[in-house]
Design a protein around this motif. Structure first.
Motif, PDB file in Angstrom:
ATOM      1  N   PHE A 122     -55.414  40.815 -42.077  1.00 62.99           N
ATOM      2  CA  PHE A 122     -54.298  39.744 -42.708  1.00 62.99           C
ATOM      3  C   PHE A 122     -52.883  39.259 -41.940  1.00 62.99           C
ATOM      4  N   ARG A 123     -52.424  39.076 -41.775  1.00 58.05           N
ATOM      5  CA  ARG A 123     -51.100  38.572 -41.436  1.00 58.05           C
ATOM      6  C   ARG A 123     -49.829  38.639 -42.673  1.00 58.05           C
ATOM      7  N   PHE A 124     -49.202  39.239 -42.556  1.00 55.52           N
ATOM      8  CA  PHE A 124     -47.682  39.008 -43.243  1.00 55.52           C
ATOM      9  C   PHE A 124     -46.578  39.975 -42.238  1.00 55.52           C
ATOM     10  N   PRO A 125     -45.256  39.592 -42.476  1.00 51.32           N
ATOM     11  CA  PRO A 125     -44.466  39.586 -41.892  1.00 51.32           C
ATOM     12  C   PRO A 125     -43.835  40.893 -41.845  1.00 51.32           C
ATOM     13  N   GLY A 126     -43.322  41.181 -40.784  1.00 55.27           N
ATOM     14  CA  GLY A 126     -43.464  42.180 -40.152  1.00 55.27           C
ATOM     15  C   GLY A 126     -45.158  43.254 -39.647  1.00 55.27           C
ATOM     16  N   ARG A 127     -45.740  42.651 -39.763  1.00 47.13           N
ATOM     17  CA  ARG A 127     -47.064  43.481 -39.390  1.00 47.13           C
ATOM     18  C   ARG A 127     -47.333  43.911 -38.048  1.00 47.13           C
ATOM     19  N   ASP A 128     -46.821  43.189 -36.791  1.00 45.46           N
ATOM     20  CA  ASP A 128     -46.969  44.209 -35.772  1.00 45.46           C
ATOM     21  C   ASP A 128     -45.747  44.899 -35.611  1.00 45.46           C
ATOM     22  N   VAL A 129     -44.535  45.221 -36.133  1.00 47.14           N
ATOM     23  CA  VAL A 129     -43.592  45.746 -35.852  1.00 47.14           C
ATOM     24  C   VAL A 129     -43.602  46.887 -36.936  1.00 47.14           C
ATOM     25  N   LEU A 130     -44.593  47.044 -37.600  1.00 47.25           N
ATOM     26  CA  LEU A 130     -44.922  48.202 -38.436  1.00 47.25           C
ATOM     27  C   LEU A 130     -46.104  49.055 -38.506  1.00 47.25           C
ATOM     28  N   PHE A 131     -46.890  48.578 -37.222  1.00 40.92           N
ATOM     29  CA  PHE A 131     -47.598  48.536 -36.219  1.00 40.92           C
ATOM     30  C   PHE A 131     -47.794  49.493 -35.884  1.00 40.92           C
ATOM     31  N   LEU A 132     -46.046  48.982 -35.166  1.00 39.56           N
ATOM     32  CA  LEU A 132     -45.937  49.387 -33.694  1.00 39.56           C
ATOM     33  C   LEU A 132     -45.028  51.152 -33.970  1.00 39.56           C
ATOM     34  N   VAL A 133     -44.572  50.966 -35.532  1.00 33.60           N
ATOM     35  CA  VAL A 133     -43.791  52.210 -35.817  1.00 33.60           C
ATOM     36  C   VAL A 133     -44.518  53.549 -36.690  1.00 33.60           C
ATOM     37  N   THR A 134     -45.702  53.020 -36.805  1.00 36.85           N
ATOM     38  CA  THR A 134     -46.972  53.793 -37.013  1.00 36.85           C
ATOM     39  C   THR A 134     -47.672  54.507 -35.936  1.00 36.85           C
ATOM     40  N   LEU A 135     -47.621  53.839 -34.723  1.00 34.93           N
ATOM     41  CA  LEU A 135     -47.793  54.129 -33.334  1.00 34.93           C
ATOM     42  C   LEU A 135     -46.834  55.361 -32.954  1.00 34.93           C
ATOM     43  N   ALA A 136     -45.556  54.579 -32.980  1.00 39.48           N
ATOM     44  CA  ALA A 136     -44.388  55.379 -32.739  1.00 39.48           C
ATOM     45  C   ALA A 136     -44.278  56.599 -32.695  1.00 39.48           C
ATOM     46  N   ILE A 137     -44.851  57.105 -34.262  1.00 41.05           N
ATOM     47  CA  ILE A 137     -45.489  58.746 -34.262  1.00 41.05           C
ATOM     48  C   ILE A 137     -46.263  59.501 -33.622  1.00 41.05           C
ATOM     49  N   LEU A 138     -46.763  59.232 -32.727  1.00 36.94           N
ATOM     50  CA  LEU A 138     -47.287  59.792 -31.803  1.00 36.94           C
ATOM     51  C   LEU A 138     -46.368  60.229 -31.256  1.00 36.94           C
ATOM     52  N   MET A 139     -45.258  59.689 -30.836  1.00 38.20           N
ATOM     53  CA  MET A 139     -44.382  60.253 -29.364  1.00 38.20           C
ATOM     54  C   MET A 139     -43.357  61.369 -30.268  1.00 38.20           C
ATOM     55  N   VAL A 140     -43.976  61.221 -31.684  1.00 39.60           N
ATOM     56  CA  VAL A 140     -42.765  62.645 -31.999  1.00 39.60           C
ATOM     57  C   VAL A 140     -43.405  63.873 -31.659  1.00 39.60           C
ATOM     58  N   PRO A 141     -42.820  64.808 -31.091  1.00 35.52           N
ATOM     59  CA  PRO A 141     -43.220  65.933 -31.076  1.00 35.52           C
ATOM     60  C   PRO A 141     -43.701  66.403 -32.503  1.00 35.52           C
ATOM     61  N   TYR A 142     -45.256  67.114 -31.394  1.00 34.65           N
ATOM     62  CA  TYR A 142     -45.618  68.118 -33.198  1.00 34.65           C
ATOM     63  C   TYR A 142     -45.272  68.533 -33.602  1.00 34.65           C
ATOM     64  N   ALA A 143     -44.581  70.102 -32.875  1.00 31.56           N
ATOM     65  CA  ALA A 143     -43.835  71.084 -33.683  1.00 31.56           C
ATOM     66  C   ALA A 143     -42.077  71.024 -34.846  1.00 31.56           C
ATOM     67  N   THR A 144     -41.884  69.689 -34.012  1.00 23.97           N
ATOM     68  CA  THR A 144     -40.209  69.484 -34.271  1.00 23.97           C
ATOM     69  C   THR A 144     -40.445  68.579 -36.114  1.00 23.97           C
ATOM     70  N   LEU A 145     -41.602  67.976 -36.356  1.00 31.03           N
ATOM     71  CA  LEU A 145     -41.495  68.061 -37.537  1.00 31.03           C
ATOM     72  C   LEU A 145     -41.778  68.580 -38.399  1.00 31.03           C
ATOM     73  N   LEU A 146     -42.873  70.216 -37.839  1.00 31.55           N
ATOM     74  CA  LEU A 146     -43.132  71.259 -38.831  1.00 31.55           C
ATOM     75  C   LEU A 146     -42.033  71.680 -39.787  1.00 31.55           C
TER      76      LEU A 146
END
Length: 302
Positions: A122-146
């Motif tokens: 699907f094509r919708f506004p902000g699709r690529d930005v939202l996908f990059l934000v989703t992948l950015a969670i991988l860069m957050v240290p695991y322990a800091t979120l617990l």
């Protein structure tokens, strides 16, 4: 007058016979191929030994005599009997691990399937930005979120619950799972779902009838990753679970080391390691073909 010509004698075989040359070259070719493959065999064999040795060692140690354990004399399953009777019992801890892992796999598969389908088709506004934000969670240290997640679960009433632990494990799996499902959908030709839409299927109908079988290897890979992460995780249950009766098996095995007088029951601990490892090994052996195809789906695109 007619003259009779006698048949010519057989000519001698040429000095360089092609068949004889091929026969001589065949052993050389096999030796060259063997020489080229030997480093590969040595390297992969060494890796197999490195990875299998800890598991084999744990299996032997779980049935061998261990000081300070129930298996002091002779070989047997006394360590497994100690593990079975620890705290709420091995059955309860196994059930907790199965519930958490099953819910994590279910949530991860459903959400990543829909998310990957949306990002890929699907094509919708902000699709690529939202996908990059989703992948950015991988860069957050695991322990800091617990700790923030502990406060959040306490606010919504899911603290110290297997459902809350499964939701946390799902959150950590979703970025990679969504990424993998997106490339799995992108490797499927668009003509398939376009033909389904022309035939009268809705977007969800095309997903269920056409695309879902096509991305099956990706789904199996995502499910296997989610299961392994939830089954073997120790940090999240340590922070989020305070009731020993709700502890998954990794937490229960780790707690077995905290014995009185500084004595650690290594035999029962190794038995717990074996029980933890067996489902992972069996699942991987059963699903390895789909696991490899799921990883290769994005690489073979186009």
């Amino acid at each position: 007058m007619t003259t009779t010509t006698s048949p010519a004698p057989h000519a001698p075989a040429p000095h360089g016979d092609p068949a004889a040359g091929t026969a001589r070259r065949a052993p050389r070719t096999r030796l060259a191929g063997l020489a080229l493959r030997t480093p590969y065999w040595v390297f992969t064999g060494a890796l197999a030994i490195i990875f299998l040795f800890p598991l084999v060692w744990a299996g032997v140690a779980s049935v061998s005599p261990q000081p300070g354990s129930a298996q002091v004399d002779g070989w047997g399953f006394g360590n497994y009997e100690t593990l079975a009777a620890y705290q709420a019992g091995i059955g309860q801890h196994l059930a907790n691990s199965v519930i958490v892992s099953g819910l994590t796999v279910l949530f991860t598969l459903v959400i990543s399937l829909l998310g990957g389908y949306a990002f890929a088709r699907f094509r919708f506004p902000g699709r690529d930005v939202l996908f990059l934000v989703t992948l950015a969670i991988l860069m957050v240290p695991y322990a800091t979120l617990l700790i923030p997640l502990y406060v959040l679960l306490n606010t919504i009433g899911l603290q110290n619950s297997l459902l809350g632990l499964a939701c946390v494990m799902t959150m950590f799996q979703l970025p990679f799972a969504t990424f993998l499902m997106r490339i799995s959908f992108e490797s499927v030709p668009r003509e398939l779902d376009e033909a389904a839409l022309v035939d009268g299927c809705s977007a969800f109908g095309a997903l269920r009838r056409v695309l879902l079988p096509a991305v099956k290897p990706g789904l199996i890979t995502v499910g296997l990753f989610a299961f392994l992460a939830a089954w073997n995780d120790f940090i999240a249950p340590l922070i989020l679970i305070t009731d020993s009766g709700k502890a998954p098996l990794p937490l229960a095995v780790a707690n077995m080391r905290q014995q009185v007088m500084g004595i650690v029951d290594y035999g029962a601990t190794e038995a717990g390691v074996v029980v933890l490892a067996l489902p992972c090994v069996v699942l991987f052996l059963l699903l390895q073909r789909h696991y490899v195809r799921g990883f290769m789906s994005g690489a073979l695109k186009g």
